[in-house]
Write a protein that holds these residues in place. Structure first.
Motif, PDB file in Angstrom:
ATOM      1  N   ILE A  81       0.831  -1.205   0.000  1.00 33.12           N
ATOM      2  CA  ILE A  81       0.000   0.000   0.000  1.00 33.12           C
ATOM      3  C   ILE A  81       0.865   1.254   0.000  1.00 33.12           C
ATOM      4  O   ILE A  81       0.634   2.190  -0.773  1.00 33.12           O
ATOM      5  CB  ILE A  81      -0.954   0.013   1.216  1.00 33.12           C
ATOM      6  CG1 ILE A  81      -2.010  -1.080   1.080  1.00 33.12           C
ATOM      7  CG2 ILE A  81      -1.637   1.379   1.360  1.00 33.12           C
ATOM      8  CD1 ILE A  81      -2.922  -1.196   2.283  1.00 33.12           C
ATOM      9  N   SER A  82       1.870   1.286   0.876  1.00 38.68           N
ATOM     10  CA  SER A  82       2.724   2.473   0.964  1.00 38.68           C
ATOM     11  C   SER A  82       3.557   2.663  -0.303  1.00 38.68           C
ATOM     12  O   SER A  82       3.747   3.800  -0.766  1.00 38.68           O
ATOM     13  CB  SER A  82       3.633   2.393   2.201  1.00 38.68           C
ATOM     14  OG  SER A  82       4.501   1.281   2.117  1.00 38.68           O
ATOM     15  N   PRO A 111       3.887   8.526   1.183  1.00 38.10           N
ATOM     16  CA  PRO A 111       4.099   8.721   2.626  1.00 38.10           C
ATOM     17  C   PRO A 111       5.383   8.034   3.086  1.00 38.10           C
ATOM     18  O   PRO A 111       5.942   7.227   2.351  1.00 38.10           O
ATOM     19  CB  PRO A 111       2.866   8.032   3.230  1.00 38.10           C
ATOM     20  CG  PRO A 111       2.600   6.888   2.279  1.00 38.10           C
ATOM     21  CD  PRO A 111       2.945   7.415   0.909  1.00 38.10           C
ATOM     22  N   SER A 112       5.812   8.348   4.287  1.00 35.80           N
ATOM     23  CA  SER A 112       6.999   7.714   4.851  1.00 35.80           C
ATOM     24  C   SER A 112       6.703   6.252   5.192  1.00 35.80           C
ATOM     25  O   SER A 112       5.811   5.963   5.989  1.00 35.80           O
ATOM     26  CB  SER A 112       7.438   8.450   6.113  1.00 35.80           C
ATOM     27  OG  SER A 112       8.368   7.673   6.857  1.00 35.80           O
ATOM     28  N   ILE A 117       4.994   1.884   9.039  1.00 34.06           N
ATOM     29  CA  ILE A 117       5.191   0.559   9.637  1.00 34.06           C
ATOM     30  C   ILE A 117       5.350   0.629  11.151  1.00 34.06           C
ATOM     31  O   ILE A 117       4.717  -0.142  11.888  1.00 34.06           O
ATOM     32  CB  ILE A 117       6.396  -0.140   8.972  1.00 34.06           C
ATOM     33  CG1 ILE A 117       6.008  -0.543   7.541  1.00 34.06           C
ATOM     34  CG2 ILE A 117       6.837  -1.356   9.775  1.00 34.06           C
ATOM     35  CD1 ILE A 117       7.131  -1.120   6.723  1.00 34.06           C
ATOM     36  N   VAL A 118       6.180   1.551  11.646  1.00 34.56           N
ATOM     37  CA  VAL A 118       6.362   1.610  13.107  1.00 34.56           C
ATOM     38  C   VAL A 118       5.099   2.102  13.801  1.00 34.56           C
ATOM     39  O   VAL A 118       4.781   1.671  14.924  1.00 34.56           O
ATOM     40  CB  VAL A 118       7.575   2.486  13.506  1.00 34.56           C
ATOM     41  CG1 VAL A 118       8.869   1.889  12.974  1.00 34.56           C
ATOM     42  CG2 VAL A 118       7.416   3.928  13.045  1.00 34.56           C
ATOM     43  N   SER A 119       4.340   2.973  13.130  1.00 32.30           N
ATOM     44  CA  SER A 119       3.088   3.453  13.716  1.00 32.30           C
ATOM     45  C   SER A 119       2.049   2.337  13.769  1.00 32.30           C
ATOM     46  O   SER A 119       1.301   2.214  14.740  1.00 32.30           O
ATOM     47  CB  SER A 119       2.536   4.636  12.916  1.00 32.30           C
ATOM     48  OG  SER A 119       3.424   5.726  12.970  1.00 32.30           O
ATOM     49  N   LEU A 169      -1.643   6.536   7.735  1.00 33.62           N
ATOM     50  CA  LEU A 169      -1.814   5.305   6.971  1.00 33.62           C
ATOM     51  C   LEU A 169      -1.588   4.079   7.850  1.00 33.62           C
ATOM     52  O   LEU A 169      -2.393   3.136   7.847  1.00 33.62           O
ATOM     53  CB  LEU A 169      -0.846   5.289   5.784  1.00 33.62           C
ATOM     54  CG  LEU A 169      -0.832   4.021   4.919  1.00 33.62           C
ATOM     55  CD1 LEU A 169      -2.202   3.803   4.291  1.00 33.62           C
ATOM     56  CD2 LEU A 169       0.242   4.111   3.850  1.00 33.62           C
ATOM     57  N   GLY A 170      -0.502   4.099   8.620  1.00 39.50           N
ATOM     58  CA  GLY A 170      -0.179   2.956   9.476  1.00 39.50           C
ATOM     59  C   GLY A 170      -1.222   2.705  10.547  1.00 39.50           C
ATOM     60  O   GLY A 170      -1.658   1.563  10.757  1.00 39.50           O
TER      61      GLY A 170
END
Length: 199
Positions: A81-82, A111-112, A117-119, A169-170
């Motif tokens: 997705i990202s 996006p970052s 991922i970490v979020s 997003l995350g």
């Protein structure tokens, strides 16, 4: 036409502030903090998060295993997705000349992926791994995720808006999967039983 002009002006203003925040962050570099930020951006996603998932899967009991599965699933869903979102938006990375602490990636900026991922990992942990003192572990992971997100701007790899987009997003993907966790668990149990019967 007037509405389009207003939207364009608003977008230009947002991008202006986005660039201004990035430049301010880079000009505020602190010598003793530089290596820590480099470490967090290099290993916060690639090492700390996977180690956390493995540890709670082993030592966290049923709650830990469920959380580890949902965190892993969130990451697997977020990667395509990202990457697709980056290609669609096609926002260039910040100028590498403004910060030479660490070489940046070649892919697009928004996006970052790190932030997403970490979020997602932190949001999933906060939602599912929270009984007794376990919530403290989830809060610690959320703090680690926040530092990783900040490091992406600090090192000049992303604009602040890229990181905000990644966080949204995350967290969004995480909450959707957590909301469907019971259904996902049932499907996984059915698949496991079918595989065990075949073997």
């Amino acid at each position: 036409k007037l509405n389009l002009a207003n939207h364009h002006n608003m977008l230009s203003l947002i991008i202006k502030y986005d660039n201004s925040l990035l430049n301010h962050m880079i000009k505020s570099h602190i010598q003793w903090l530089n290596q820590f930020m480099i470490f967090m951006t290099q290993y916060g996603r690639e090492a700390v998060l996977p180690i956390f998932i493995i540890l709670i899967a082993i030592f966290g009991g049923q709650e830990g295993r469920q959380t580890a599965v949902m965190m892993s699933l969130s990451i697997l869903v977020l990667i395509p997705i990202s990457m697709t979102a980056k290609d669609i938006v096609a926002r260039p990375r910040p100028d590498l000349q403004i910060s030479s602490l660490l070489r940046s990636d070649n892919e697009y900026s928004f996006p970052s992926g790190h932030a997403a991922i970490v979020s997602a990992g932190a949001a999933t942990s906060l939602a599912l791994f929270r009984t007794k003192n376990r919530i403290l572990i989830s809060i610690a992971l959320a703090a680690e995720a926040a530092i990783v997100c900040i490091s992406r701007v600090y090192l000049g790899h992303h604009f602040p808006l890229d990181v905000v987009g990644g966080i949204l997003l995350g967290v969004g993907v995480s909450f959707m999967l957590v909301g469907a966790s019971d259904r996902i668990e049932k499907v996984m149990l059915m698949l496991t039983r079918k595989l065990s019967i075949k073997s």
